[in-house]
Design an enzyme around this catalytic site. Structure first.
Site, PDB file in Angstrom:
ATOM      1  N   ASP A   8      -9.622  -9.016-146.759  1.00 11.06           N
ATOM      2  CA  ASP A   8      -9.052 -10.931-145.557  1.00 11.06           C
ATOM      3  C   ASP A   8      -9.539  -9.985-144.061  1.00 11.06           C
ATOM      4  O   ASP A   8      -8.780  -8.558-143.798  1.00 11.06           O
ATOM      5  CB  ASP A   8      -8.340 -10.736-145.443  1.00 11.06           C
ATOM      6  CG  ASP A   8      -7.726 -11.878-144.688  1.00 11.06           C
ATOM      7  OD1 ASP A   8      -8.241 -11.854-143.977  1.00 11.06           O
ATOM      8  OD2 ASP A   8      -5.924 -12.293-144.732  1.00 11.06           O
ATOM      9  N   ASP A 103     -12.663 -16.118-144.200  1.00 13.05           N
ATOM     10  CA  ASP A 103     -12.169 -14.601-144.281  1.00 13.05           C
ATOM     11  C   ASP A 103     -12.275 -14.291-145.460  1.00 13.05           C
ATOM     12  O   ASP A 103     -11.865 -13.290-145.286  1.00 13.05           O
ATOM     13  CB  ASP A 103     -11.868 -14.288-142.681  1.00 13.05           C
ATOM     14  CG  ASP A 103     -10.476 -14.879-142.772  1.00 13.05           C
ATOM     15  OD1 ASP A 103      -9.964 -15.536-143.787  1.00 13.05           O
ATOM     16  OD2 ASP A 103      -9.629 -14.033-141.898  1.00 13.05           O
ATOM     17  N   GLU A 104     -11.923 -14.572-145.894  1.00 10.82           N
ATOM     18  CA  GLU A 104     -10.913 -14.163-147.080  1.00 10.82           C
ATOM     19  C   GLU A 104     -12.166 -13.667-148.615  1.00 10.82           C
ATOM     20  O   GLU A 104     -12.915 -15.000-149.221  1.00 10.82           O
ATOM     21  CB  GLU A 104     -10.375 -14.703-147.740  1.00 10.82           C
ATOM     22  CG  GLU A 104      -8.551 -13.718-147.234  1.00 10.82           C
ATOM     23  CD  GLU A 104      -7.487 -15.151-147.925  1.00 10.82           C
ATOM     24  OE1 GLU A 104      -6.614 -15.217-148.542  1.00 10.82           O
ATOM     25  OE2 GLU A 104      -7.304 -15.324-147.025  1.00 10.82           O
TER      26      GLU A 104
END
Ligand code: TTP
Ligand code: MG
Length: 358
Positions: A8, A103-104
């Site tokens: 993350d 973003d993960e």
């Protein structure tokens, strides 16, 4: 064995801004609001979080908490570009990658050494994007995500099976997925604040208050989670929504929030190689009345600006003007993705030759 990795990025949108504009490094950067105190915060740099600024907060409130903050507009296509770069690194390192947001992602290194893979991923993200990611390595998805959260920012936390109780037991129950402020309040009323207290709570009592979620919650409280990575999953829709900390009626603020969602969804679609035909705006009013407006496009769309434009239009088609507690944006209709488009393109070219160009 710790075998699932969760990655993350730290303060993603704000970190990209600080990377692209070095003069902003070390400063409180707030993305998604404006200095004129309109809009909703998408995210804030860790420097700004020290003042209490958080995602989904009204920009006006962020301005009050952090008057020296640098407010920046959302640059969706730039974040999507970095997202693609990051996901490409993950796919280069392991075959099983499940992206879960812009973003993960979860990684399953299979037979490989999960800790070594995680270390390589972290340093490659640092070198190739100039940004930091927090990484968790643990026996399952739930614990891997918890591990990456616990180390933020720039974290690297490994939870081995023998560490699970030591890590989990003291945590507040709201750290468990699915426990929002409401459930946390319900549990607090029963005298349950920590995971340890949840574990030893009376089963009957829990069932009475939580219904069939009680079993699931107890499994999490024991660190159990057997969900596999969903790699081949056919994505039917993607959505981003937020419940405001203070109800919002200002249409400019709502539009700003939708634009930030458009950027986020464009990034997620890019990461998954998807284009959407249908766009939906959902709103929930203060009295919990929920309405939605949808638009199906003649051709698939994927750019943040296109999504934002349609979202504006859909919002204007919601007539009721009362305060909203929630707003969301959803994209669906992925059948007409890049592959279908490519096929049509090839077909059209072939036709062009036969017909001598029209
Ligand atoms: P997150 O990973 O939840 O947050 P973050 O990366 O900013 O910070 P951290 O992970 O270090 O806690 O979300 C990723 C991006 O998604 C975030 O940078 C901006 C966007 N976002 C919104 O636009 N609105 C929101 O309410 C949230 C939570 C995120
Ligand atoms: Mg993040």
């Amino acid at each position: 064995m710790a075998r699932i990795v969760h990655v993350d990025m730290d303060a993603f949108f704000a970190a990209v801004e600080q990377h692209d504009r070095p003069e902003l490094r070390g400063k409180p950067v707030i993305v998604g609001g404006s200095a004129a105190s309109r809009g909703v915060v998408s995210t804030a740099s860790y420097e700004a979080r020290r003042f209490g600024v958080r995602s989904a907060m009204a920009a006006r409130e962020a301005q009050r908490l952090c008057p020296q903050g640098v407010f920046l507009p959302v640059r969706g296509s730039r974040y999507a570009e970095v997202s693609r770069q990051m996901m490409a690194i993950l796919r280069d390192e392991v075959a099983s990658v499940e992206p879960i947001s812009v973003d993960e992602a979860y990684l399953d290194p299979g037979g490989g050494d999960a800790v070594a893979v995680a270390a390589r991923v972290k340093s490659r993200i640092r070198e190739e994007t100039g940004l930091t990611a927090s990484i968790g390595v643990a026996p399952n998805k739930f614990l891997a995500k918890l591990a990456s959260d616990l180390g933020k920012p720039d974290g690297f936390v490994v939870i081995n099976p023998e560490d699970v109780d030591r890590v989990l037991l003291p945590l507040p129950v709201r750290m468990l997925p699915g426990i929002g402020p409401k459930s946390a309040g319900d549990l607090a009323a029963l005298g349950i604040h920590t995971v340890a207290e949840l574990r030893s709570a009376d089963r009957g009592l829990l069932g009475l208050h939580l219904g069939r979620r009680a079993g699931e919650l107890l499994r999490l409280a024991h660190g159990e989670d057997d969900r596999p990575l969903e790699i081949e999953r056919e994505t039917k829709s993607l959505a981003a929504e937020t419940t405001f900390s203070v109800d919002v009626g200002d249409r400019d603020v709502l539009r700003g929030q939708l634009h930030s969602f458009a950027a986020e969804l464009a990034g997620r679609m890019a990461a998954a190689g998807l284009k959407a035909r249908t766009i939906t705006v959902k709103a929930r009013f203060r009295d919990f009345q929920t309405v939605s407006r949808s638009q199906t496009m003649p051709r698939p769309v994927s750019e943040a600006v296109e999504l934002a434009e349609v979202a504006d239009d859909l919002l204007s088609r919601i007539e009721r003007r009362d305060l909203m507690r929630l707003i969301g944006l959803q994209v669906s209709g992925f059948g007409e993705g890049p592959r279908a488009e490519q096929l049509r393109f090839d077909f059209a070219q072939g036709m062009g030759e036969v017909q001598g160009g029209r």
